[in-house]
Motif scaffolding. Structure first.
Motif, PDB file in Angstrom:
ATOM      1  N   GLY A 188       0.548  73.094 -45.927  1.00  0.00           N
ATOM      2  CA  GLY A 188      -0.686  72.990 -45.143  1.00  0.00           C
ATOM      3  C   GLY A 188      -0.668  71.756 -44.253  1.00  0.00           C
TER       4      GLY A 188
ATOM      5  N   ALA B 208       3.138  76.291 -43.552  1.00  0.00           N
ATOM      6  CA  ALA B 208       2.534  77.349 -44.366  1.00  0.00           C
ATOM      7  C   ALA B 208       2.526  76.958 -45.839  1.00  0.00           C
ATOM      8  CB  ALA B 208       3.310  78.650 -44.166  1.00  0.00           C
ATOM      9  N   PHE B 209       3.525  76.189 -46.255  1.00  0.00           N
ATOM     10  CA  PHE B 209       3.649  75.873 -47.682  1.00  0.00           C
ATOM     11  C   PHE B 209       2.785  74.684 -48.094  1.00  0.00           C
ATOM     12  CE2 PHE B 209       6.022  73.800 -51.218  1.00  0.00           C
ATOM     13  CZ  PHE B 209       5.796  74.789 -52.165  1.00  0.00           C
TER      14      PHE B 209
ATOM     15  N   THR C 282       4.292  85.204 -36.518  1.00  0.00           N
ATOM     16  CA  THR C 282       4.340  85.731 -37.895  1.00  0.00           C
ATOM     17  C   THR C 282       3.396  84.881 -38.756  1.00  0.00           C
ATOM     18  OG1 THR C 282       6.000  84.229 -38.832  1.00  0.00           O
ATOM     19  CG2 THR C 282       6.846  86.116 -37.573  1.00  0.00           C
ATOM     20  N   PRO C 283       3.175  85.283 -40.020  1.00  0.00           N
ATOM     21  CA  PRO C 283       2.313  84.479 -40.897  1.00  0.00           C
ATOM     22  C   PRO C 283       2.787  83.036 -41.050  1.00  0.00           C
ATOM     23  CG  PRO C 283       2.691  86.642 -41.873  1.00  0.00           C
ATOM     24  CD  PRO C 283       3.564  86.570 -40.654  1.00  0.00           C
ATOM     25  N   MET C 284       4.080  82.787 -40.854  1.00  0.00           N
ATOM     26  CA  MET C 284       4.590  81.428 -41.055  1.00  0.00           C
ATOM     27  C   MET C 284       3.953  80.410 -40.112  1.00  0.00           C
ATOM     28  SD  MET C 284       8.518  80.084 -41.378  1.00  0.00           S
ATOM     29  CE  MET C 284       8.829  80.879 -42.945  1.00  0.00           C
ATOM     30  N   ILE C 285       3.572  80.842 -38.912  1.00  0.00           N
ATOM     31  CA  ILE C 285       2.989  79.888 -37.954  1.00  0.00           C
ATOM     32  C   ILE C 285       1.511  80.199 -37.681  1.00  0.00           C
ATOM     33  CG2 ILE C 285       5.223  79.312 -36.918  1.00  0.00           C
ATOM     34  CD1 ILE C 285       4.303  80.999 -34.443  1.00  0.00           C
ATOM     35  N   ALA C 286       0.882  80.871 -38.656  1.00  0.00           N
ATOM     36  CA  ALA C 286      -0.521  81.298 -38.462  1.00  0.00           C
ATOM     37  C   ALA C 286      -1.462  80.113 -38.267  1.00  0.00           C
ATOM     38  CB  ALA C 286      -0.974  82.143 -39.643  1.00  0.00           C
ATOM     39  N   ARG C 287      -1.032  78.920 -38.713  1.00  0.00           N
ATOM     40  CA  ARG C 287      -1.907  77.742 -38.565  1.00  0.00           C
ATOM     41  C   ARG C 287      -2.185  77.433 -37.097  1.00  0.00           C
ATOM     42  NH1 ARG C 287      -1.318  72.335 -40.774  1.00  0.00           N
ATOM     43  NH2 ARG C 287       0.646  72.368 -39.654  1.00  0.00           N
TER      44      ARG C 287
ATOM     45  N   LEU D 273      10.490  79.240 -46.714  1.00  0.00           N
ATOM     46  CA  LEU D 273       9.148  78.648 -46.739  1.00  0.00           C
ATOM     47  C   LEU D 273       9.036  77.680 -45.569  1.00  0.00           C
ATOM     48  CD1 LEU D 273       8.856  77.814 -50.562  1.00  0.00           C
ATOM     49  CD2 LEU D 273       7.689  79.665 -49.332  1.00  0.00           C
TER      50      LEU D 273
END
Ligand SMILES: NC(=O)c1ccc[n+]([C@@H]2O[C@H](COP(=O)([O-])OP(=O)(O)OC[C@H]3O[C@@H](n4cnc5c(N)ncnc54)[C@H](OP(=O)(O)O)[C@@H]3O)[C@@H](O)[C@H]2O)c1
Length: 251
Positions: free
Chosen positions: A97, A94-95, A192-197, A90
């Motif tokens: 916000g 991502a977890f 990847t989705p983990m750094i989508a922010r 995690l």
């Protein structure tokens, strides 16, 4: 160069780096089981990849007392599990916000993160080693750490990843004698989705990396292939930093 073992269980294989490793290993002829908490995510990944040699298993790695049962369930699907990729984690952003500052995390969030990134990461390696030894297998284990381990992050994520590097070294040196090859990769910012922010496009410039861009998951997968190949065993108990020359990380 060929994979040293071809029956691979990938934790975190439903997205990002784990999924890219699944694709690369399937291309190389391996049988692969991808595991993660969300069955929907796994099934969507399996549909996208579309291979007869790919299986899914919904599992939460924080359930450390059921690791062996998980390995056995996946072994039934694959016929055997002789190779593990530990890519489940995690990310703080991502977890929660929020970011990686000490004030960005509550006590409850701390527990949830460390249960997965720290506690489960340790028990996975230990239980995978036990499993391989119990079955007399000269297996492979690959741990996905992070170059956050080499940054001045004061908090949970980077500290957990530093521990993963330490365990990779300690377990790797000890069990290389039994033919069990344990290595790691410490990626930099990978799309990847983990750094989508903050990573909205693979074409977005990323100046923190000397190469000026984000890393692609398939680039990490190629390194994973090398480390888990018959050539990769000379890197025994080490974590390769693949961070495009991140100027925030010091080794
Ligand atoms: N992307 C980066 O910039 C970067 C940089 C350095 C290191 N890393 C590391 O690379 C690895 C892969 O991350 P990623 O970037 O590919 O992000 P990601 O797409 O978010 O992948 C993480 C995967 O872990 C799974 N997961 C999370 N908690 C889990 C749990 N308790 N049990 C089982 N599976 C769980 C998630 O699936 P479910 O939600 O379905 O459980 C997800 O598929 C992680 O170890 C991460 O720390 C990433």
């Amino acid at each position: 160069m060929k994979l040293r073992n071809e029956n691979v269980l990938i934790f975190g294989g439903g997205s990002g780096i784990g999924k890219a490793i699944a694709v690369r290993f399937l291309e190389a002829g391996a049988k692969v089981c991808i595991a993660g908490r969300s069955r929907e995510k796994l099934e969507a990944a399996a549909e996208e990849i579309g291979s007869e040699k790919l299986w899914c298993h919904a599992f939460d790695i924080a359930d450390v007392d059921r690791h062996e049962a998980c390995f056995e369930a996946c072994a039934e699907m694959l016929g055997q599990v002789d190779s593990f990729v530990n890519a489940a984690a995690l990310g703080t952003g991502a977890f929660t916000g929020r970011g990686y500052e000490p004030w960005d995390i509550t006590g409850e969030e701390w527990d949830a993160l460390t249960d997965v990134n720290f506690k489960a990461a340790f028990f996975l390696i230990r239980n995978e080693v036990d499993y391989l030894r119990k079955h007399g297998l000269r297996g492979n284990i690959l741990n996905i750490a992070s170059n956050a381990a080499c940054m001045d992050i004061i908090g949970s994520y980077g500290a957990a990843k530093e521990a993963v590097i330490k365990w990779t070294r300690a377990f790797g040196k000890r069990f290389g004698h039994d033919g069990i090859i344990i290595n790691g990769i410490a990626p930099g910012a990978t799309f990847t989705p983990m750094i989508a922010r903050y990573a909205h496009s693979i074409d977005q410039p990323y100046e923190r990396h000397a190469i000026g861009r984000f890393i692609r998951p398939d680039e990490i997968a190629e390194l994973a292939f090398y480390l888990m190949s018959d050539y990769g065993q000379i890197v025994c108990g080490h974590t390769v930093v693949a961070d495009g020359g991140d100027n925030n990380a010091t080794l």
